[in-house]
Design a protein around this motif. Structure first.
Motif, PDB file in Angstrom:
ATOM      1  N   SER A 119       0.829  -1.202   0.000  1.00  0.00           N
ATOM      2  CA  SER A 119       0.000   0.000   0.000  1.00  0.00           C
ATOM      3  C   SER A 119       0.865   1.254   0.000  1.00  0.00           C
ATOM      4  O   SER A 119       0.580   2.208  -0.722  1.00  0.00           O
ATOM      5  CB  SER A 119      -0.986  -0.059   1.162  1.00  0.00           C
ATOM      6  N   THR A 120       1.970   1.261   0.742  1.00  0.00           N
ATOM      7  CA  THR A 120       2.805   2.469   0.720  1.00  0.00           C
ATOM      8  C   THR A 120       3.466   2.647  -0.639  1.00  0.00           C
ATOM      9  O   THR A 120       3.605   3.768  -1.123  1.00  0.00           O
ATOM     10  CB  THR A 120       3.899   2.425   1.802  1.00  0.00           C
ATOM     11  N   SER A 121       3.863   1.520  -1.271  1.00  0.00           N
ATOM     12  CA  SER A 121       4.533   1.693  -2.559  1.00  0.00           C
ATOM     13  C   SER A 121       3.544   2.124  -3.629  1.00  0.00           C
ATOM     14  O   SER A 121       3.869   2.952  -4.485  1.00  0.00           O
ATOM     15  CB  SER A 121       5.243   0.406  -2.972  1.00  0.00           C
ATOM     16  N   LEU A 122       2.323   1.619  -3.577  1.00  0.00           N
ATOM     17  CA  LEU A 122       1.335   2.062  -4.565  1.00  0.00           C
ATOM     18  C   LEU A 122       0.946   3.511  -4.309  1.00  0.00           C
ATOM     19  O   LEU A 122       0.678   4.278  -5.234  1.00  0.00           O
ATOM     20  CB  LEU A 122       0.096   1.167  -4.533  1.00  0.00           C
TER      21      LEU A 122
ATOM     22  N   SER B 141      -4.401  -6.533  -7.257  1.00  0.00           N
ATOM     23  CA  SER B 141      -4.177  -5.108  -7.513  1.00  0.00           C
ATOM     24  C   SER B 141      -5.272  -4.281  -6.869  1.00  0.00           C
ATOM     25  O   SER B 141      -5.021  -3.215  -6.322  1.00  0.00           O
ATOM     26  CB  SER B 141      -4.169  -4.832  -9.011  1.00  0.00           C
ATOM     27  N   THR B 142      -6.500  -4.802  -6.954  1.00  0.00           N
ATOM     28  CA  THR B 142      -7.630  -4.093  -6.351  1.00  0.00           C
ATOM     29  C   THR B 142      -7.414  -3.938  -4.853  1.00  0.00           C
ATOM     30  O   THR B 142      -7.661  -2.867  -4.302  1.00  0.00           O
ATOM     31  CB  THR B 142      -8.926  -4.855  -6.612  1.00  0.00           C
TER      32      THR B 142
ATOM     33  N   GLY C 159      -2.535  -1.920 -11.764  1.00  0.00           N
ATOM     34  CA  GLY C 159      -1.916  -3.217 -12.034  1.00  0.00           C
ATOM     35  C   GLY C 159      -0.716  -3.453 -11.147  1.00  0.00           C
ATOM     36  O   GLY C 159       0.282  -4.014 -11.577  1.00  0.00           O
ATOM     37  N   HIS C 160      -0.827  -3.010  -9.894  1.00  0.00           N
ATOM     38  CA  HIS C 160       0.332  -3.086  -9.014  1.00  0.00           C
ATOM     39  C   HIS C 160       0.759  -4.527  -8.762  1.00  0.00           C
ATOM     40  O   HIS C 160       1.937  -4.789  -8.513  1.00  0.00           O
ATOM     41  CB  HIS C 160       0.011  -2.390  -7.697  1.00  0.00           C
ATOM     42  N   ALA C 161      -0.183  -5.453  -8.816  1.00  0.00           N
ATOM     43  CA  ALA C 161       0.144  -6.853  -8.539  1.00  0.00           C
ATOM     44  C   ALA C 161       1.101  -7.414  -9.576  1.00  0.00           C
ATOM     45  O   ALA C 161       1.824  -8.369  -9.295  1.00  0.00           O
ATOM     46  CB  ALA C 161      -1.132  -7.684  -8.495  1.00  0.00           C
ATOM     47  N   ALA C 162       1.152  -6.813 -10.766  1.00  0.00           N
ATOM     48  CA  ALA C 162       2.084  -7.301 -11.789  1.00  0.00           C
ATOM     49  C   ALA C 162       3.511  -7.215 -11.275  1.00  0.00           C
ATOM     50  O   ALA C 162       4.310  -8.128 -11.486  1.00  0.00           O
ATOM     51  CB  ALA C 162       1.937  -6.478 -13.063  1.00  0.00           C
ATOM     52  N   PHE C 163       3.832  -6.124 -10.591  1.00  0.00           N
ATOM     53  CA  PHE C 163       5.197  -5.941 -10.096  1.00  0.00           C
ATOM     54  C   PHE C 163       5.467  -6.908  -8.948  1.00  0.00           C
ATOM     55  O   PHE C 163       6.557  -7.459  -8.821  1.00  0.00           O
ATOM     56  CB  PHE C 163       5.403  -4.498  -9.667  1.00  0.00           C
ATOM     57  N   MET C 164       4.443  -7.100  -8.115  1.00  0.00           N
ATOM     58  CA  MET C 164       4.566  -8.069  -7.032  1.00  0.00           C
ATOM     59  C   MET C 164       4.856  -9.441  -7.626  1.00  0.00           C
ATOM     60  O   MET C 164       5.714 -10.189  -7.148  1.00  0.00           O
ATOM     61  CB  MET C 164       3.260  -8.086  -6.249  1.00  0.00           C
ATOM     62  N   CYS C 165       4.150  -9.758  -8.714  1.00  0.00           N
ATOM     63  CA  CYS C 165       4.304 -11.046  -9.383  1.00  0.00           C
ATOM     64  C   CYS C 165       5.730 -11.204  -9.902  1.00  0.00           C
ATOM     65  O   CYS C 165       6.374 -12.239  -9.690  1.00  0.00           O
ATOM     66  CB  CYS C 165       3.307 -11.118 -10.525  1.00  0.00           C
ATOM     67  N   MET C 166       6.234 -10.162 -10.561  1.00  0.00           N
ATOM     68  CA  MET C 166       7.602 -10.231 -11.081  1.00  0.00           C
ATOM     69  C   MET C 166       8.585 -10.481  -9.956  1.00  0.00           C
ATOM     70  O   MET C 166       9.484 -11.338 -10.062  1.00  0.00           O
ATOM     71  CB  MET C 166       7.959  -8.911 -11.780  1.00  0.00           C
TER      72      MET C 166
END
Lengths: 356, 255, 303
Positions: free
Chosen positions: A44-47, A257-258, A60-67
C-alpha cells in the motif's frame, strides 16, 4: 530525545515480536498474520507513491509483485533448492544471500515498471490505467506460458531457503525479514518523498506543465517514481512467495491489484501514515472475517428466516468488506487520513517523535 | 552579444498561423513589453521561447545557444524563467516548497542521496533552503513561507509566482500578464516590484501586459503584435500615436 | 478461405459482445468521466436476470413458448438491468458526487460495487453453475465449410443496431447534446437549466440496459452462467473502449470489434493460452503509438 523516540519504539516492538515468536508465545498463525500485515504495508505504501503522491491511476500493481515473487523464487530455488539441480550455495549462506534474493526480485520488478513508465511520459489518467491493467494481464499470461517455472500450475520450492536459514540458526527468520523490509520500505519512501527531489513528484501531480517549465525533469521523475514503487512491490512479492512457499500467477491477478488500490484510497491519497494504517486495518479485517463462527453470528438474523442458506465466510467476507468500504467512502470521501500525515492531524504528536 | 535572439519565428496549429515571421533581439538588462489584442499570439511566443512548443520555422537563440529540440526543463536550466497568465502554483505545497522545487535543475544530488541522506544531501538541501529563504526575504514573503498558496490573496499569489520564477536565478524573465486580475493598489506594488527586480538582480525582462499603465511606466521598448506578426515597435510615445496600433485595437472606423 | 471466413464470423460475434459492453462503459465515462468498473458485473446480473425471467416464463405457471419468452425477456431484462444500474448510481455514486469526492474515490466505489455484486451473487445462489434454457430454435446455415447460426446473426445485428441507436441519441438528440455538455463542464450545465441528475440517470439506463441485452445474448450463446463471468469480459471491454478512445461511441464500437478480431486471430495462429499475452501486447502497442486511442482527441494543455 524526540529524534530517536520513534526509532527506539519501533526497534523495541520488533525485538519484542521476534522474541515472542522465537519462544513460541505467539503461534504460527499470528506470525503469518503479522507477516501479511507487513507485506500489505509494503504494497500500500509503494502504490501510494504512484497513485497518491503522483496522482496517477494505476491498477496493475500486482504485476510488479508477481515479477518480484517469481524472480526471487526462481533465484531462491536455484541457490538453495533442489528443483534445478544441486544447490549453488551451502545452507549456512542462506541468511546472507536471502536479502539479496529479495532485492533482486525488486530490481526485476522495477525493470518491468519501465513498460508502464514510458507510456506515462505521454499520457496519464485513464489511458495509463488501461496500460497498467494490460501489463498486469501480460505478466500473468507470460508466466502462465513459461513451463519451466510451472506455468499456470504454480511454482514451489522456496521453502528450502527458509528451512536452510532455520537449520543454520533457529530463529523466526521470515518474520525478521518481513519486519526489516517493511521498515526499509516505509523509510525509503518517507525519505524520498520529503526531499526536495522527491517533492518534484507532488509538483508533477499538482501541475505537470508548471513543473516541467520550472525545471523539473518530469519524465525522469516519473520513471524514478515508478521504479521505486515497483521495486518495493517486487520486494513484497518476494517475501510473500517465501512465506507461502508457493506462487501461482493467478494469485497476482487484478483482484490483488484491487486490494492494493483499496488500501491506498482507504488510507487517503498521498498520506504515508494513512497507507500504513489502512494496510493494518484491511489485513486485520480480512483475518477477522475468516472465522466462520463470527460470520454466522453476523448473519444470524437472516439465517433465522432462511435456514437453508449457509454461505461460507470466504464469500461473505468479500461482500462485507466492499460494503464497508462503500460506506466509509460515503462518510469520509477523502479516505481515513485525507492527504494529511498523522503528525498533521495530531500536532501534539510532533513533540514526541520526528520521522525521517 | 544579444541575450535573446528570435529569428523568423513561425508557428502553425493546423491551418492557423499563430505566429508569423516574428523577430526580436534583446540585449542583457533590457525590459521590453509585448502588447497586442487578445489572440494575437503573445503567449504562443512565450510558449515557444520556454520550449513548451517546438517552432514550425525559425530559430530561438539564448545567449548564443540555440534552443531547438530542447525540453522545457532544459530551456529553463539555460536561465529562462516564466510566469503564467493564470497562476500555476503548486497549490497544495507551502510557499517555501514551491520555491525550493523550482531549483530542481541545480539540485546537485541523486535519488540515492535523498534516501541515504549523507553529507552531500544535507549540504545541497541547505544551499537550496538558503537561496529560498533569501529570496522570500527579499520579496517580503517570509511570513507566508509556511502557508499554502491557495489560501493567499490573489495579489500575493502573483508575487509568489514571480518569486518562484526568480528562484531559478534566470537571465531572462518572461512575465505573462503579471497585472491581470489585480486591483489598482496591487498594480502599483507590482510595478515597483518588477522595477526593483530588474534593477537589483540585473536581469532581462520580457513582459506581456494589457494594462497600458504598467507597460508605459516600465518598458523601455514596446513591440505590438497582431495576428502573429509585428505591426509596430518603439517607445511608449511612439506606440500610442501609431495609426497601425490604434487600428489593431479599435478598428477602422473609429477615427 | 472458408477457414478465414469462419474465423471472421467468430471474431464478429466476440467483438459484438465486447462492443455492447464497451458502449456502456463509454457512455457513462463520456458523461461523468467515471470508469464504472461495476459495468462488467451489471452485464453478469443481466445474464442472471434473463435466466430467471426465462425459466419462470417457460415454467409451469406461465408456460409460454420459447420464442414468446425471448420476445418478452429482451425488453424486460433490459428494464430490470437498467434498474440495477440506476440503483447503483443512486445509492453509491450520486452521494459521492454531491460531496465533491475525488474522481478516483468514485472509481474505487464502483470497483467495490462490482465485488459486492459478484460475491453477493455467489453467496445467495451458491457456486453451482446454471444452465440457460434454449429460447430460439437453432438453425444452422452452411455454405461450404462455413457455418452460421441464427444466434450469431442476432448478436452481430444487435451490436450494430445498438451502436447506430446510441450514436443517433448522442449526436442528434437534445438529450444527447446535454450528455456531451456535461462531459465538458459539469458546473455550467445546471446553470443552463439542464437537469443534470436526470441526464445522468438516463445515461445509466442506456448503458446498463444494453449491458443487460448483452448478458441475455451472451447467456443464449454460451449457456453456462457463473458469478464471475462478467469480470474478465468487463475488464477486456473496458480496455477495448479505451483503445478505441474512451468517451467516443464509435471508439467503443470499433475497439470492441478490434479486440474480438485480435483475440480470434491470435487463437487461430498460436495455442489459446497465448491469447491474453498477445492481445494485450498489441493493445499496449496501439496505446504507445496513439496514447489517446484510435478515436480519442489528443488533449491539448493550454497555458
Amino acid at each position: 530525545m524526540q529524534k530517536y523516540s520513534l526509532n527506539v519504539l519501533m526497534a523495541a516492538l520488533a525485538v519484542m515480536l521476534l522474541a515472542l515468536a522465537h519462544f513460541r508465545i505467539i503461534d504460527n498463525y499470528i506470525q503469518a498474520v503479522l507477516m501479511f500485515v507487513g507485506i500489505n504495508i509494503m504494497m500500500s505504501t509503494s502504490l501510494n507513491l504512484v497513485n497518491g503522491n503522483m496522482g496517477e491511476f494505476t491498477c496493475g500493481h500486482a504485476a510488479f509483485m508477481c515479477m518480484g515473487a517469481y524472480t526471487s523464487s526462481v533465484l531462491s530455488v536455484l541457490f538453495f533448492g533442489k528443483n534445478f539441480g544441486p544447490p549453488m550455495f551451502p545452507e549456512s549462506m542462506a541468511m546472507i544471500v536471502f536479502p539479496a534474493i529479495i532485492l533482486l526480485g525488486g530490481v526485476a520488478a522495477s525493470l518491468t515498471s519501465v513498460l508502464v513508465a514510458v507510456p506515462a511520459f505521454k499520457t496519464r489518467d485513464d489511458y495509463l490505467a488501461i496500460i497498467t491493467i494490460a501489463v498486469n494481464y501480460m505478466v500473468i499470461s507470460a508466466i502462465e506460458n513459461m513451463d519451466f517455472i510451472g506455468g499456470s500450475r504454480g511454482f514451489q520450492g522456496m521453502k528450502d531457503t527458509v528451512w536452510a536459514m532455520n537449520d543454520t540458526i533457529s530463529f523466526p527468520w521470515m518474520l525478521f525479514w518481513v519486519i526489516t523490509f517493511t521498515v526499509f520500505c516505509v523509510w525509503t519512501i518517507r525519505r524520498f518523498i520529503t526531499s526536495t527531489y522527491g517533492k518534484g513528484v507532488n509538483a508533477v501531480c499538482q501541475d505537470e506543465v508548471a513543473a516541467e517549465i520550472m525545471s523539473v525533469n518530469t519524465n525522469k521523475i516519473k520513471l524514478v517514481n515508478f521504479m521505486i514503487s515497483a521495486g518495493l512491490a517486487g520486494c513484497a512479492g518476494g517475501l510473500f512467495a517465501h512465506i507461502v512457499g508457493y506462487v501461482n500467477p493467478q494469485s497476482f491477478n487484478i483482484l490483488k491489484s484491487t486490494e492494493a488500490m483499496v488500501m491506498v484510497y482507504l488510507g487517503g491519497m498521498g498520506s504515508l501514515s494513512g497507507a500504513v494504517i489502512s494496510a493494518i486495518v484491511f489485513t486485520g479485517l480480512l483475518e477477522v472475517l475468516r472465522s466462520q463462527a463470527l460470520v454466522d453470528a453476523m448473519l444470524s438474523p437472516v439465517t433465522l428466516f432462511f435456514p437453508d442458506w449457509d454461505p461460507s465466510a470466504g464469500v461473505i467476507k468479500w461482500v462485507f468488506i466492499p460494503l464497508l468500504l462503500v460506506l466509509i467512502m460515503q462518510f469520509r470521501p477523502e479516505g481515513i487520513m485525507g492527504n494529511k500525515e498523522l503528525s498533521d492531524v495530531f500536532p501534539k504528536l510532533k513533540k514526541y517523535y520526528t520521522f525521517k | 552579444m544579444s541575450l535573446l535572439k528570435i529569428d523568423g519565428l513561425t508557428q502553425r496549429f493546423g491551418g492557423l498561423q499563430a505566429v508569423s515571421e516574428f523577430n526580436i533581439e534583446m540585449k542583457g538588462g533590457e525590459l521590453m513589453g509585448l502588447i497586442g489584442p487578445n489572440g494575437a499570439g503573445k503567449t504562443t511566443i512565450f510558449n515557444l521561447v520556454s520550449g513548451f512548443y517546438q517552432p514550425t520555422e525559425g530559430t530561438i537563440t539564448l545567449d548564443g545557444t540555440p534552443t531547438a529540440g530542447l525540453k522545457p526543463h532544459q530551456v529553463t536550466s539555460l536561465g529562462v524563467a516564466r510566469t503564467f497568465q493564470n497562476i500555476r502554483l503548486w497549490h497544495d505545497m507551502t510557499v517555501l516548497d514551491n520555491i525550493r522545487i523550482a531549483q530542481h535543475y541545480r539540485m546537485g544530488y541523486s535519488v540515492w542521496d535523498s534516501v541515504i541522506r549523507g553529507r552531500k544531501y544535507r549540504e545541497c538541501e541547505q544551499r537550496i533552503l538558503k537561496i529560498a529563504e533569501e529570496l522570500l526575504d527579499a520579496m517580503s514573503l517570509t511570513e507566508y513561507a509556511r502557508e499554502f498558496p491557495k489560501n493567499l490573496p490573489y495579489g500575493l499569489q502573483r508575487r509568489v509566482e514571480i518569486a518562484r520564477a526568480m528562484s531559478i536565478q534566470p537571465k531572462l524573465l518572461l512575465l505573462d500578464e503579471p497585472a491581470a486580475g489585480l486591483n489598482s493598489s496591487d498594480v502599483e506594488g507590482l510595478i515597483k516590484l518588477i522595477r526593483w527586480i530588474h534593477d537589483s538582480f540585473d536581469i532581462t525582462i520580457l513582459m506581456i501586459e494589457h494594462q497600458m499603465k504598467v507597460v508605459t511606466s516600465l518598458c523601455q521598448w514596446i513591440k505590438v503584435i497582431d495576428f502573429g506578426a509585428t505591426i509596430a515597435e518603439g517607445t511608449a510615445e511612439d506606440i500610442q500615436s501609431n495609426p497601425a496600433v490604434i487600428k489593431a485595437y479599435l478598428g477602422d472606423d473609429t477615427i | 478461405m472458408d477457414f478465414i471466413i469462419q474465423n471472421i464470423l467468430n471474431a464478429l460475434q466476440w467483438g459484438s459482445f465486447y462492443a455492447l459492453i464497451a458502449l456502456g462503459y463509454t457512455l457513462v465515462y463520456g458523461v461523468l468521466r467515471l470508469i464504472n468498473f461495476a459495468h462488467g458485473d451489471i452485464f453478469m446480473v443481466g445474464a442472471y436476470i434473463a435466466f430467471f425471467l426465462a425459466t419462470t416464463m417457460l415454467g409451469p405457471s406461465f408456460g409460454l413458448s420459447p420464442f414468446m419468452t425471448f420476445v418478452i425477456a429482451v425488453p424486460l431484462t433490459m428494464a430490470l438491468t437498467a434498474c440495477v444500474g440506476v440503483t447503483l448510481e443512486r445509492i453509491a455514486y450520486r452521494p459521492l458526487r454531491r460531496k465533491g469526492a475525488h474522481r478516483l474515490y468514485v472509481v474505487i466505489t464502483a470497483l467495490m460495487c462490482g465485488l459486492i455484486l459478484e460475491y453477493g451473487n455467489l453467496a445467495v445462489l451458491g457456486a453451482s453453475r446454471l444452465k440457460f434454457p434454449d429460447l430460439i430454435e437453432k438453425s444452422i446455415w452452411s455454405v461450404g465449410d462455413v457455418t452460421m447460426t441464427n444466434l450469431k446473426v442476432i448478436v452481430i445485428v444487435a451490436a450494430v443496431v445498438v451502436f447506430i441507436f446510441l450514436n443517433f441519441i448522442v449526436t442528434k438528440t437534445k438529450i444527447g447534446m446535454a450528455m456531451r455538455g456535461i462531459s465538458y463542464d459539469k458546473f455550467a450545465i445546471p446553470l443552463m437549466g439542464i437537469p443534470i441528475d436526470s441526464i445522468i440517470v438516463f445515461t445509466f439506463i442506456l448503458g446498463s440496459g444494453f449491458a443487460g441485452l448483452a448478458g441475455l445474448l451472451f447467456a443464449m450463446s454460451y449457456p453456462i452462467l457463473e458469478p464471475f463471468m462478467g469480470m474478465i469480459i468487463g475488464w477486456k471491454a473496458f480496455i477495448a473502449a479505451v483503445v478505441g478512445g474512451i468517451g467516443d461511441i464509435r471508439g467503443a464500437f470499433y475497439g470492441g470489434f478490434l479486440l474480438g478480431f485480435i483475440e480470434v486471430g491470435v487463437v487461430t495462429v498460436f495455442p489459446s493460452t497465448y491469447r491474453d499475452l498477445f492481445a494485450f501486447s498489441i493493445l499496449l502497442l496501439i496505446l504507445w503509438i496513439k496514447p489517446t486511442g484510435l478515436f480519442g482527441m489528443p488533449q491539448s494543455t493550454k497555458i
